[in-house]
Design an enzyme around this catalytic site. Sequence first.
Site, short mmCIF file in Angstrom:
data_model
loop_
_atom_site.label_atom_id
_atom_site.label_comp_id
_atom_site.label_asym_id
_atom_site.label_seq_id
_atom_site.Cartn_x
_atom_site.Cartn_y
_atom_site.Cartn_z
N GLU A 165 0.81 -1.23 0.00
CA GLU A 165 0.00 0.00 0.00
C GLU A 165 0.84 1.27 0.00
OE1 GLU A 165 -3.14 0.23 2.81
OE2 GLU A 165 -3.96 -1.72 2.33
N GLU A 352 -4.95 -8.76 1.54
CA GLU A 352 -5.49 -8.41 2.86
C GLU A 352 -6.99 -8.24 2.73
OE1 GLU A 352 -3.99 -4.90 4.93
OE2 GLU A 352 -1.95 -5.47 4.35
C1 BGC Z 1 -2.74 -2.06 5.94
C2 BGC Z 1 -2.63 -2.70 7.29
C3 BGC Z 1 -3.75 -2.21 8.19
C4 BGC Z 1 -5.07 -2.65 7.58
C5 BGC Z 1 -6.29 -2.28 8.39
C6 BGC Z 1 -4.17 -1.94 5.44
O1 BGC Z 1 -4.34 -0.65 4.99
O2 BGC Z 1 -1.90 -2.68 5.02
O3 BGC Z 1 -1.37 -2.44 7.83
O4 BGC Z 1 -3.63 -2.64 9.49
O5 BGC Z 1 -5.21 -2.08 6.31
O6 BGC Z 1 -6.47 -0.93 8.48
#
Ligand code: BGC
Length: 447
Positions: A165, A352
């Site tokens: 990101e 993610e």
């Molecule tokens: C990031 C993480 C973060 C997650 C939840 C993503 O933007 O890569 O580091 O904890 O979202 O906010």
Amino acid sequence: MNYTFPENFIWGVATAAQQIEGGMREGGRGLSNWDVFSHIPGTISGGGVPDVACDSYHLLDRDIAMMKELGVNSYRFSFSWPRIIPDGTGEVNPEGIAYYKKLLAGLKEAGITANATMFHWDLPYALQVKGGFGNRDMTGWFLNYAKVLLDNFGEDIEYWVTFNEPIATFVGNAKGFFAPGLCDEAYARQCCHNLLVCHGETVKLFRSRNYKNAKIGIVVDVWKHYPADPENPEDVAAAAAANETEGYGMYLHPLFLGGYSRYLNAYMKEQDVMPDIMSGDFETIRQKVDFYGMNFYNVLIDDSAKQRRLAAEQSEGGNYQNRPEYHTELLDKVLKEIVEEYGIDVPLFISENGLPQVGMTDREAILDDQERIDYLDKVLKTLHKAMQGGIDVRGYYLWSLMDNFEWSAGYEHRFGIYYTDFETLERIPKKSAAWYAGVIRHNGLPE
Ligand code: BGC
């Protein structure tokens, strides 16, 4: 409907060094930009600092045991640059290397493959002081760091991610609420440009090694905005600006199509925030990657009239909380559009995906996270649909293995499927941990 995923589908969990490791001043680690930023009063909600976080620096074995309980076949984690090279350049820290060797040995023994990110936002503070990503010398500093990582861990990692990101670097330099806390858009645009060059140079270095199994890619989050009313120019303009000037378009365009989009170019000229671009930069940035990791949390619908109404309802000085609406059913559409728009012809990962529990303090209530299960269930169903429709997604990483240091939200947003007791550092499975273990066992959602 049968929601079985393809054989060999990757089911994983994700974390990041700064969010879980702690051990801030241990094992020869240097300070990061986030260590310093988070200690400035008022930067982090609730005043939480990452000095200890989940203490994974000491509790690695427990983390791996949790992954075994879940049955995941891959772990997405990040290397801490200040743990590997405390000052950013120069001396490599043997204890840092040893820590990740131990992690990789533990994963190997557990039959879990590694998906490792080189940079998940924790920049050595020593380099921040020199201007961080805004300094063009960063390309050399980063390449040196990448070389140290590849020399030590090259083939032990199945999937290398250069950057997680990159938008965080923009936010930290243009908006001020991430490290380093600057509010200078022109500088932030330069940071982003230099970061992309670092990515390209790293891919080139990686290719020169001719690894047999290791692959390399990048992770760009997509929070796609759509106009609530496609006939309303205000909504349309809001969505386009969010996607192109402060969203995924800033990165996916140069990475996959080459150069900045016409929209972004016009905007940067008009705002006088065009970065210095050296000849050859765009060729460097547009290296062929082996995969693209999309972090997906939500889709946003821009409704100008509603925004105005909400703003009016908000009492001055009050803490009116606008609960987010989730539009996960659009993941399918988002994936298709992104692949098409940027001509992405490499495999994808959902690198993610997860849901926070916000401001909750009652342990029993936190452990009973049915809301998260419902959210994940919807996402996986939509993902399955997208894959049936031909989108080549090879794996899914749930964010996150355990509650951790959630950047500016401190410890007030809990994303874990394991509960972390930040006093005792005990980890306890939430309801969603058993649910996810079931998904993995069934290689999909049970009927
Ligand atoms: C990031 C993480 C973060 C997650 C939840 C993503 O933007 O890569 O580091 O904890 O979202 O906010």
